[in-house]
Enzyme design. Structure first.
Site, PDB file in Angstrom:
ATOM      1  N   THR A  83       0.892  -1.225   0.192  1.00 16.89           N
ATOM      2  CA  THR A  83      -0.123  -0.033   0.020  1.00 16.89           C
ATOM      3  C   THR A  83       0.814   1.404   0.086  1.00 16.89           C
ATOM      4  OG1 THR A  83      -1.390   1.561   1.459  1.00 16.89           O
ATOM      5  CG2 THR A  83      -0.253  -0.571   2.508  1.00 16.89           C
ATOM      6  N   CYS A 197      -1.724   5.024  -5.508  1.00 13.91           N
ATOM      7  CA  CYS A 197      -2.463   4.237  -4.455  1.00 13.91           C
ATOM      8  C   CYS A 197      -2.816   2.892  -5.391  1.00 13.91           C
ATOM      9  CB  CYS A 197      -4.142   4.727  -4.044  1.00 13.91           C
ATOM     10  SG  CYS A 197      -5.080   3.778  -3.181  1.00 13.91           S
TER      11      CYS A 197
END
Length: 230
Positions: A83, A197
């Site tokens: 992430t 992202c």
């Protein structure tokens, strides 16, 4: 082949992409039935998300550091944090383990520089676009000029990630919004845009944007395969 430790589940939607990319990358390099050696520790994202939006980053650091130590104990040779946003606490995680951490922003910056990109747009969660842990690293350590959308557009990008993409919802209307934001970044001088992202690539797919798009999930996984086989 080294064993890749993947700290995932943030969200699990993008962790699927990581697992596929790692295995496809190894197969592409070695052929046949070869696949990646991966240890996946998939956390409960609801707890992480609550702490993120409460601004309790020390608690996220403690939680993820413990999960990273579990990967090390299980035999991982190096660590990926699957992430972009949780690289906010990458220094604390790295300090808690004795194996290397492959930083997603570093892998992305190296790819951009190799391609001759100096001025780049950044999309991601509000945390990634607004705080210094990611944008500042690209600027200070790699000399990139980083552009982000205006505040209202940052909020929309953020909400689409949490309210749609992390729940597996892929909407054409949201893709069109992202493409418009990317177009505005290109008009402002961005030579490319970082999909900062790990869920955004799920939305963009094969969409044709005004400038090249850099999928951080794919770039991170590719760098990890190189490390594993190097």
């Amino acid at each position: 082949m080294k064993c890749i430790g993947l700290l995932g589940g943030m969200s699990w939607e993008s962790s699927v992409s990581y697992y596929q990319a790692l295995n496809r990358g190894v197969r592409a390099r070695l052929g046949g039935l070869h696949s990646a050696r991966v240890l996946l520790n998939s956390v409960d994202f609801a707890e992480i998300e609550r702490l993120q939006h409460a601004g309790d980053w020390p608690a996220t650091a403690r939680l993820l550091a413990a999960e990273a130590r579990a990967l090390q104990a299980g035999g991982a040779d190096f660590l990926l944090i699957g992430t972009n946003t949780m690289h906010k606490v990458a220094p604390e995680i790295a300090a808690a383990i004795d194996i290397p951490l492959l930083h997603i922003a570093d892998a992305t910056a190296q790819r951009l520089l190799a391609d001759g990109v100096q001025r780049v747009g950044l999309l991601g969660t509000r945390f990634t676009m607004e705080q210094d842990f990611y944008k500042g690293r690209l600027e200070d350590q790699f000399g990139l000029e980083v552009l982000v959308p205006p505040a209202a557009e940052r909020e929309r990008v953020h909400r689409i990630i949490y309210d749609e993409l992390c729940l597996g919802q892929i909407l054409a209307s949201s893709r069109a919004e992202y493409l418009a934001i990317i177009g505005a970044l290109a008009e402002a001088g961005a030579q490319a845009v970082i999909l900062g992202c790990t869920e955004i690539a799920l939305l963009m797919g094969e969409a044709q944007a005004a400038v090249p798009l850099y999928d951080t999930t794919a770039i991170h996984a590719d760098a990890a395969v190189a490390w594993a086989l190097g």
